[in-house]
Design a protein around this motif. Structure first.
Motif, PDB file in Angstrom:
ATOM      1  N   ARG A 168      33.280  -0.768  61.475  1.00  0.00           N
ATOM      2  CA  ARG A 168      32.651  -1.105  62.764  1.00  0.00           C
ATOM      3  C   ARG A 168      33.684  -1.643  63.760  1.00  0.00           C
ATOM      4  O   ARG A 168      34.027  -0.981  64.736  1.00  0.00           O
ATOM      5  CB  ARG A 168      31.516  -2.107  62.525  1.00  0.00           C
ATOM      6  N   ASP A 169      34.227  -2.819  63.498  1.00  0.00           N
ATOM      7  CA  ASP A 169      35.119  -3.444  64.495  1.00  0.00           C
ATOM      8  C   ASP A 169      36.403  -2.635  64.625  1.00  0.00           C
ATOM      9  O   ASP A 169      36.981  -2.526  65.708  1.00  0.00           O
ATOM     10  CB  ASP A 169      35.449  -4.884  64.068  1.00  0.00           C
TER      11      ASP A 169
ATOM     12  N   ASN B  36      42.029  -6.796  63.673  1.00  0.00           N
ATOM     13  CA  ASN B  36      41.478  -7.949  62.949  1.00  0.00           C
ATOM     14  C   ASN B  36      42.468  -8.413  61.892  1.00  0.00           C
ATOM     15  O   ASN B  36      43.396  -7.692  61.515  1.00  0.00           O
ATOM     16  CB  ASN B  36      40.191  -7.529  62.223  1.00  0.00           C
TER      17      ASN B  36
ATOM     18  N   HIS C 202      40.882 -12.343  64.796  1.00  0.00           N
ATOM     19  CA  HIS C 202      41.711 -11.194  65.183  1.00  0.00           C
ATOM     20  C   HIS C 202      43.171 -11.645  65.152  1.00  0.00           C
ATOM     21  O   HIS C 202      43.485 -12.788  65.508  1.00  0.00           O
ATOM     22  CB  HIS C 202      41.321 -10.697  66.573  1.00  0.00           C
TER      23      HIS C 202
ATOM     24  N   HIS D 296      35.772 -15.127  61.992  1.00  0.00           N
ATOM     25  CA  HIS D 296      36.074 -13.733  62.343  1.00  0.00           C
ATOM     26  C   HIS D 296      37.330 -13.777  63.209  1.00  0.00           C
ATOM     27  O   HIS D 296      37.267 -14.047  64.413  1.00  0.00           O
ATOM     28  CB  HIS D 296      34.885 -13.151  63.115  1.00  0.00           C
TER      29      HIS D 296
END
Ligand code: HMG
Ligand code: MG
Length: 305
Positions: A17-18, A251, A211, A209
């Motif tokens: 997804r990301d 990420n 990055h 989360h």
């Protein structure tokens, strides 16, 4: 420090997804399936597969239904997807997902640019997603983005992020993932943010989360770990990017996180060799080298200390 470390940590994989939402050239369905199969083979149990968002806004993930329907995951693997509104929830439910995630930003400008809504309008939309999803037996995760900084507004008051996180939990999210969306965070900042959250919210309700846009993601993860965070989002080989920093790293790389944790005696349930294989699959499907470190260097073959 060592006394506070846990025996295990849960890794939530976001690369399909990301990672893939940022690719300039959309990855074909078969490539996505191959990536997800490699992630499952490596032992990942929580995988964010796609987004049920507007295909006009994120054309890279326009095949969400086909992908969700075509993956045969073992029963102990939970596949999730982003859902911004009731339409996204209905699509996810029809595709058979057992978990979804709602998302918003702690800064108004980023939230509007990302979802065409104010923060309050996002909560109105989530009121049409979270209760029906829970009633349908699904689990709902929440995301708060731009907690560490906004590309438009700069610094974001920590109290605002804490309050948004509390509201997501009150709505019924089982966990909220705290996002350094543009990868500007430093370890001291991480300590301040996580401490403020933990003063009001139990650690098991939180995830980080991170990055790695500026190379600080692993250091920030370690600070979170020391403070009691046990859930981390990551993306294989560092797949992903930052739309506000073209060409920058994505990420936090899952292999880098797993290497550090396992090397410190913290179990993740993930097979590092197979994860490195999954990173190679990721490079093949996006047709470019990816920035993570451990998939290039390989695991160490010495005893951990
Ligand atoms: P909008 O244009 O305001 O939507 O977009 P609308 O409600 O006015 O509807 C317009 C059209 O879109 C309609 O179609 C709707 O049916 C359709 P039309 O009648 O014109 O043919 N539509 C949809 N179609 C499919 N699925 C849907 C959907 N909803 C509406 N769910 C919207 C509002 C929220 C939909 C849009 O802004 C959007 O899709 N945004 C998604 C942006 C996104 O995915 N960003 C990346 C993820 S967030 C992130 O990466 C951060 C994170 O990683 C954490 C971190 O790093 O911090 C999570
Ligand atoms: Mg992200």
């Amino acid at each position: 420090m060592l006394e506070t470390l846990p025996s295990e940590v849960s890794v939530y994989e976001v690369s399909p997804r990301d990672g893939l939402q940022n690719e300039a050239a959309p990855v074909p369905l078969d490539g996505k399936r191959e990536l997800v199969a490699a992630l499952i083979a490596a032992g990942l149990k929580r995988i964010e597969l796609t987004s049920f968002v507007s295909p006009r806004w994120v054309p890279q993930l326009a095949d969400a239904e086909e992908l969700a329907r075509s993956i045969e995951a073992p029963p102990d693997v939970v596949l999730s997807a982003l859902c911004p509104n009731a339409k996204g929830f209905e699509r996810a439910r029809a595709a058979g997902l057992r978990e979804i995630a709602v998302f918003l930003s702690a800064s108004e400008t980023h939230n509007r640019k990302n979802t065409n809504k104010s923060i309050e309008q996002s909560f109105e939309a989530f009121a049409e997603v979270v209760p029906p999803a829970l009633a349908a037996g699904m689990r709902v995760r929440g995301y708060v983005s731009t907690v560490f900084g906004c590309p438009y507004e700069g610094d974001v008051p920590i109290e605002r992020s804490v309050r948004i996180t509390e509201r997501l939990l009150e709505l019924g999210c089982y966990q909220v993932s705290i996002g350094d969306t543009i990868g500007v965070g430093t370890p001291l900042q991480t300590r301040n943010i996580v401490s403020a959250l933990l003063s009001r919210i139990p650690a098991e309700k939180l995830a980080l989360h991170l990055h790695d846009t500026r190379g600080t993601a692993l250091a920030n993860a370690l600070v979170g770990l020391e403070l009691g965070i046990r859930d981390f989002d990551a993306s294989v080989a560092g797949l992903g990017g930052c739309p506000y920093a073209p060409g920058a790293a994505g990420n936090l790389a899952t292999e880098d996180l797993v290497y550090m944790l396992e090397g410190m005696g913290i179990r993740t349930g993930i097979d590092l060799d197979r994860l490195i294989e999954a990173g190679r699959v990721a490079e093949r499907v996006v047709k470019r080298p990816l920035p993570g470190k451990v998939h290039l260097a390989g695991p160490r073959r010495l005893r951990s200390v």
